[in-house]
Motif scaffolding. Structure first.
Motif, PDB file in Angstrom:
ATOM      1  N   VAL A 363     -15.241  13.994   6.549  1.00  0.00           N
ATOM      2  CA  VAL A 363     -15.336  15.417   6.868  1.00  0.00           C
ATOM      3  C   VAL A 363     -16.541  16.000   6.145  1.00  0.00           C
ATOM      4  N   MET A 364     -17.451  16.578   6.916  1.00  0.00           N
ATOM      5  CA  MET A 364     -18.628  17.255   6.368  1.00  0.00           C
ATOM      6  C   MET A 364     -18.279  18.721   6.165  1.00  0.00           C
ATOM      7  N   ASP A 365     -18.281  19.152   4.924  1.00  0.00           N
ATOM      8  CA  ASP A 365     -17.867  20.509   4.582  1.00  0.00           C
ATOM      9  C   ASP A 365     -19.064  21.457   4.633  1.00  0.00           C
ATOM     10  N   ASP A 366     -18.990  22.547   3.917  1.00  0.00           N
ATOM     11  CA  ASP A 366     -19.966  23.633   3.943  1.00  0.00           C
ATOM     12  C   ASP A 366     -21.375  23.131   3.625  1.00  0.00           C
ATOM     13  N   GLY A 367     -22.369  23.729   4.313  1.00  0.00           N
ATOM     14  CA  GLY A 367     -23.758  23.467   3.982  1.00  0.00           C
ATOM     15  C   GLY A 367     -24.562  22.741   5.043  1.00  0.00           C
ATOM     16  N   TRP A 368     -24.005  22.508   6.225  1.00  0.00           N
ATOM     17  CA  TRP A 368     -24.674  21.701   7.243  1.00  0.00           C
ATOM     18  C   TRP A 368     -25.431  22.538   8.273  1.00  0.00           C
ATOM     19  N   PHE A 369     -25.437  23.868   8.168  1.00  0.00           N
ATOM     20  CA  PHE A 369     -25.913  24.747   9.241  1.00  0.00           C
ATOM     21  C   PHE A 369     -26.943  25.738   8.704  1.00  0.00           C
ATOM     22  N   GLY A 370     -27.633  26.393   9.656  1.00  0.00           N
ATOM     23  CA  GLY A 370     -28.602  27.429   9.290  1.00  0.00           C
ATOM     24  C   GLY A 370     -29.639  26.897   8.321  1.00  0.00           C
ATOM     25  N   HIS A 371     -29.804  27.599   7.174  1.00  0.00           N
ATOM     26  CA  HIS A 371     -30.635  27.077   6.079  1.00  0.00           C
ATOM     27  C   HIS A 371     -29.837  27.188   4.783  1.00  0.00           C
ATOM     28  N   ARG A 372     -28.594  26.703   4.830  1.00  0.00           N
ATOM     29  CA  ARG A 372     -27.609  26.938   3.774  1.00  0.00           C
ATOM     30  C   ARG A 372     -27.707  25.875   2.667  1.00  0.00           C
ATOM     31  N   GLY A 404     -16.639   2.823  12.049  1.00  0.00           N
ATOM     32  CA  GLY A 404     -15.201   2.809  12.283  1.00  0.00           C
ATOM     33  C   GLY A 404     -14.478   4.045  11.807  1.00  0.00           C
ATOM     34  N   LEU A 405     -15.214   5.065  11.401  1.00  0.00           N
ATOM     35  CA  LEU A 405     -14.629   6.307  10.915  1.00  0.00           C
ATOM     36  C   LEU A 405     -14.687   7.392  11.982  1.00  0.00           C
ATOM     37  N   LYS A 406     -13.687   8.259  11.983  1.00  0.00           N
ATOM     38  CA  LYS A 406     -13.762   9.497  12.737  1.00  0.00           C
ATOM     39  C   LYS A 406     -14.593  10.501  11.955  1.00  0.00           C
ATOM     40  N   PHE A 407     -14.929  11.621  12.632  1.00  0.00           N
ATOM     41  CA  PHE A 407     -15.791  12.616  11.986  1.00  0.00           C
ATOM     42  C   PHE A 407     -15.166  14.003  12.114  1.00  0.00           C
ATOM     43  N   GLY A 408     -15.196  14.742  11.012  1.00  0.00           N
ATOM     44  CA  GLY A 408     -14.719  16.122  10.993  1.00  0.00           C
ATOM     45  C   GLY A 408     -15.768  17.055  10.436  1.00  0.00           C
ATOM     46  N   ILE A 409     -15.601  18.350  10.710  1.00  0.00           N
ATOM     47  CA  ILE A 409     -16.624  19.323  10.333  1.00  0.00           C
ATOM     48  C   ILE A 409     -15.977  20.638   9.910  1.00  0.00           C
ATOM     49  N   TRP A 410     -16.657  21.351   9.024  1.00  0.00           N
ATOM     50  CA  TRP A 410     -16.193  22.619   8.463  1.00  0.00           C
ATOM     51  C   TRP A 410     -16.886  23.787   9.163  1.00  0.00           C
ATOM     52  N   PHE A 411     -16.107  24.846   9.450  1.00  0.00           N
ATOM     53  CA  PHE A 411     -16.646  26.101   9.961  1.00  0.00           C
ATOM     54  C   PHE A 411     -16.047  27.257   9.155  1.00  0.00           C
ATOM     55  N   ALA A 469     -21.163  16.289  19.918  1.00  0.00           N
ATOM     56  CA  ALA A 469     -20.908  15.018  19.252  1.00  0.00           C
ATOM     57  C   ALA A 469     -19.405  14.735  19.297  1.00  0.00           C
ATOM     58  N   ASP A 470     -19.043  13.526  18.905  1.00  0.00           N
ATOM     59  CA  ASP A 470     -17.641  13.089  18.935  1.00  0.00           C
ATOM     60  C   ASP A 470     -16.947  13.561  17.651  1.00  0.00           C
ATOM     61  N   ILE A 471     -16.404  14.770  17.688  1.00  0.00           N
ATOM     62  CA  ILE A 471     -15.793  15.391  16.515  1.00  0.00           C
ATOM     63  C   ILE A 471     -14.281  15.421  16.706  1.00  0.00           C
ATOM     64  N   SER A 472     -13.563  14.924  15.713  1.00  0.00           N
ATOM     65  CA  SER A 472     -12.109  14.765  15.821  1.00  0.00           C
ATOM     66  C   SER A 472     -11.325  15.806  15.045  1.00  0.00           C
ATOM     67  N   TYR A 473     -11.985  16.535  14.144  1.00  0.00           N
ATOM     68  CA  TYR A 473     -11.263  17.395  13.202  1.00  0.00           C
ATOM     69  C   TYR A 473     -12.129  18.608  12.881  1.00  0.00           C
ATOM     70  N   VAL A 474     -11.488  19.757  12.759  1.00  0.00           N
ATOM     71  CA  VAL A 474     -12.177  20.976  12.323  1.00  0.00           C
ATOM     72  C   VAL A 474     -11.393  21.598  11.181  1.00  0.00           C
ATOM     73  N   LYS A 475     -12.096  21.924  10.123  1.00  0.00           N
ATOM     74  CA  LYS A 475     -11.532  22.723   9.030  1.00  0.00           C
ATOM     75  C   LYS A 475     -12.045  24.151   9.219  1.00  0.00           C
ATOM     76  N   TRP A 476     -11.125  25.070   9.523  1.00  0.00           N
ATOM     77  CA  TRP A 476     -11.453  26.475   9.805  1.00  0.00           C
ATOM     78  C   TRP A 476     -11.186  27.275   8.537  1.00  0.00           C
TER      79      TRP A 476
END
Length: 732
Positions: A363-372, A404-411, A469-476
């Motif tokens: 899971v990729m948390d905060d900091g992946w967007f904009g210029h953060r 072999g891992l799934k991928f998740g992302i933070w919003f 992309a192939d995203i399996s999980y979202v942390k809201w």
């Protein structure tokens, strides 16, 4: 489950299992509460209303009707009629008058469980649930009030809601509509609430009721870190296993109030609903307003019985996600590993090591967007920060998936940074009072989700990311409360609706998300656990319980949370030590055992921890997968008390058929020169025999529950043991 109405006695009976909820229609067509507890065979319960004693009914003693109104146990007490206890409904009519008077007109009994427009709600088929809809009317104000009561098969539960409709020709303003009122005879109760703050959410407080009002609430725009929309009334002396308890919980994620009031006759009125402070809702002719659902649970098996009823109800009749009954992927989140300081190679290095050890998702948390690069920019700019991810999101996800891992992302889609392209283009999209300075919190503002244009724009960005992309999980996530609550879009006569309209907007966004992406695992988060409530569970089967990942602090947080919510809903991770919140160092094994009483995952830099700790991860994952079905679907029994002075906490999960169980013991403090403890287990079949994984011996369930397992004084603080018990076909 059964709902009946006796026309002669004017008596409603709602039963489920051995529980009974009874109401009556009194002189004047008032709907009154009679009884909530163990089922009774008696046909006539009306004498429990005490209508044959002063102040008598209005037909007998109309000169003292005000006294009658101030003592009757109304199901939905109205303002302005002589009932001076806390009321449940209040209006402001076109003439500026606030008195309302809803009286019984008719009722209908329907199979199943209807939903509520725009709101999360429990559900059930015609075989699982029945609903009583009672229509009341205020002839003077030309308003209708529908009260709904639902019962579920074998659940000691009443689910209540209320809907007000304007059937007249003039506008009306709704000032208050609570979801449930419950009157209990006597005041010999303790009130249990879940209170705290960021990083110490849902600590248990138990206080004896006294004359007057005892209340918890939120005016933060969220259910809040400070108070959870739950409370229990327990008989004095009731404990985990014995005594009568009543639990009330609101299926709502915004401002709430929950209150117990002891009146002059020592009766107790318990209420829960939307916080009426700063709330007004305009009701033009033909329109309706629905209050969120309230859940009322009765238990004669103490707090533990109450909790298990809540757990079963929410797992079977509130959580909709396909993951409610499925194993959750073991994830690793990069937040405490890297915070904002990461790039693609750092994430891939964590993923490579995680894949070797059996972890299933990055899971990729905060900091992946904009210029953060820190928390002072870019919220609202939901596009990839190419300085960190030069190949783009799909490139990163494809590489992680190849391992072999799934991928998740933070919003954090409800927020906007002043330093963002979105805010520079649309400053009016933030919640604000024109002309007043906006209050910053975490250097961000809150988007006005009452506006459809805002929701459409933000959802479009989310969709673009999730389909790229192939995203399996979202942390809201949601990291701040509401201030300067005003909207540039709403007219003046609807501004006080914004608190509720904001929550409805969040629900709409989440509904769209889980509908368009039904295979997505959605985890709610709100600065940690500020929205750990049933409203969120309707959309996300798990909620991040707290930003505090310290195992000893989590004992308290998870214990309090379990009073109402199942462990399958508690996001819990193994993190690094010294812990980033409190600086405490606990054994890696203990961190794993505590996190397993939740959804289980990791939040640390797996490439930097010691070989000894890293070597424990495959075993922890194997244990979690081996036992998670018991925790996810079984019954939880609390044995220890992390708020007490005994120096340990303990709990056990028992399969529904009592064929297997998982017992966890955590020694919070070591003691000098003491003998072992005998820990009496709970929930087993006393006549069955169980093999103990600790020593291979076989014990009767009666032995384990009456004599107990002997737990030695462990060397060092914060040590733990986990023991699996499986039923033997015959004694070994």
């Amino acid at each position: 489950m059964h709902i009946t109405y006796d026309e002669t006695l004017k008596l409603f009976r709602l039963t489920a299992g051995d529980m009974l909820y009874a109401m009556g229609i009194t002189d004047g067509a008032y709907l009154a509460h009679i009884y909530f507890g163990k089922n009774l065979p008696d046909a006539d319960l009306t004498e429990l209303l005490r209508l044959d004693e002063p102040p008598f009914t209005p037909s007998v003693n109309n000169r003292d009707k005000a006294c009658y109104m101030d003592t009757l146990p109304f199901e939905c007490p109205c303002f302005g009629l002589g009932d001076y206890r806390e009321h449940a409904v209040e209006i402001l009519d076109g003439a500026g008058m606030s008195t309302c008077d809803f009286r019984y007109v008719s009722h209908r009994i329907i199979p199943g469980k209807p939903g509520l427009p725009g709101l999360p709600a429990t559900f059930g088929t015609e075989q699982q649930a029945m609903t009583l809809c009672i229509l009341c009317r205020d002839e003077h104000a030309d308003l209708e009030l529908e009260l709904r009561y639902s019962v579920f098969e074998q659940m000691h539960t009443i689910v209540r809601s209320a809907i007000v409709r304007n059937t007249g020709r003039a506008d009306c303003r709704l000032k208050r509509l609570l979801s449930a009122t419950l009157t209990l005879d006597g005041d010999g109760y303790d009130m249990l609430t879940l209170n705290g703050s960021w990083a110490r959410e849902r600590h248990v407080e138990r206080c004896r009721l006294h004359m007057g009002k005892q209340r918890i609430d939120s005016m933060r725009g969220e259910s809040s870190h400070q108070h959870n929309p739950f409370f229990a009334l327990a008989e004095q002396g009731a404990d985990e296993d014995r005594g009568v308890c009543y639990g009330l919980n609101l299926i709502y994620s915004g401002n709430f109030m929950a209150q117990a009031e002891v009146d002059q006759h020592h009766t107790t009125r318990a209420q829960i609903g939307i916080n009426p402070t700063d709330f007004t809702w305009l009701l033009p002719p033909g329109e309706a307003f629905a209050a969120p659902e309230a859940v009322l649970v009765w238990s004669e098996e103490g707090l533990g019985g109450m909790s298990r009823t809540f757990h079963d109800l929410y797992r079977q009749h509130l959580i909709r996600s396909k993951y409610r009954a499925l194993p959750r992927p073991v994830l690793i989140n990069n937040w405490e590993a890297t915070y904002f300081d990461f790039n693609e190679e750092k994430l891939l290095s964590i993923a490579r090591e995680a894949a070797k050890l059996g972890i299933e998702m990055l899971v990729m948390d905060d900091g992946w967007f904009g210029h953060r690069d820190k928390d002072n920019s870019s919220l609202g700019d939901w596009y990839v920060y190419e300085k960190k991810l030069p190949g783009g999101l799909k490139s990163l996800v494809d590489k992680v998936r190849a391992m072999g891992l799934k991928f998740g992302i933070w919003f954090e889609p409800e927020m906007v940074s002043p330093d963002s392209d979105l805010y520079r283009a649309h400053p009016d999209w933030a919640i604000q009072v024109p002309g007043r300075e906006l209050t910053l919190c975490r250097e961000q503002y809150v988007l006005d989700y009452s506006r459809q244009d805002v929701r459409e724009y933000v959802y479009g960005m989310l969709r673009d990311i999730l389909t790229s992309a192939d995203i399996s999980y979202v942390k809201w996530d949601m990291n701040r409360q509401l201030t300067e609550v005003g909207s540039r879009m709403l007219p003046a006569d609807r501004q006080r609706e914004l608190w509720h309209r904001y929550v409805l907007g969040v629900y709409e966004m989440m509904e769209r998300l889980v509908t368009e992406f039904p295979d997505l695992l959605l985890e709610n988060c709100s600065g940690g656990g500020a929205r750990f409530d049933p409203g969120m569970l309707y959309y996300s089967p798990q909620i991040w319980a707290s930003d505090d990942t310290d195992a000893m602090e989590r004992l308290k947080i998870q214990y309090g949370t379990s009073l109402c919510y199942p462990v399958s809903a508690m996001g819990a991770h193994v993190s690094d030590c010294p812990n980033h919140t409190v600086g405490r160092t606990t054994p890696f094994q203990t961190r794993g055992h505590v996190a397993m009483a939740g959804t289980f995952g990791y939040e640390l830099d797996i490439t930097k921890i010691s070989p000894e700790d890293r070597g424990q991860i495959p075993g922890q994952i194997a244990d979690y997968k081996r036992y998670s079905h018991i925790m996810r679907n079984g019954d939880q029994y609390r044995i220890g008390d992390p708020f007490g002075t005994a120096g340990y906490d303990a709990w056990i999960f028992v399969a529904k058929d009592k064929g297997e169980a998982l017992f966890t013991y955590v020694q919070t403090l070591s003691r000098p020169n003491v003998r072992s403890r005998r820990i009496r287990l709970k929930g087993l079949n006393p006549e069955s025999w169980y093999r103990c994984s600790e020593n291979g011996k076989t014990y009767s369930g009666a032995y384990l529950m009456q004599a107990g397992l002997r737990m030695p004084n462990l060397w060092g603080d914060f040590q733990s043991r986990q023991i699996y018990l499986n039923k033997m076909e015959e004694r070994a």
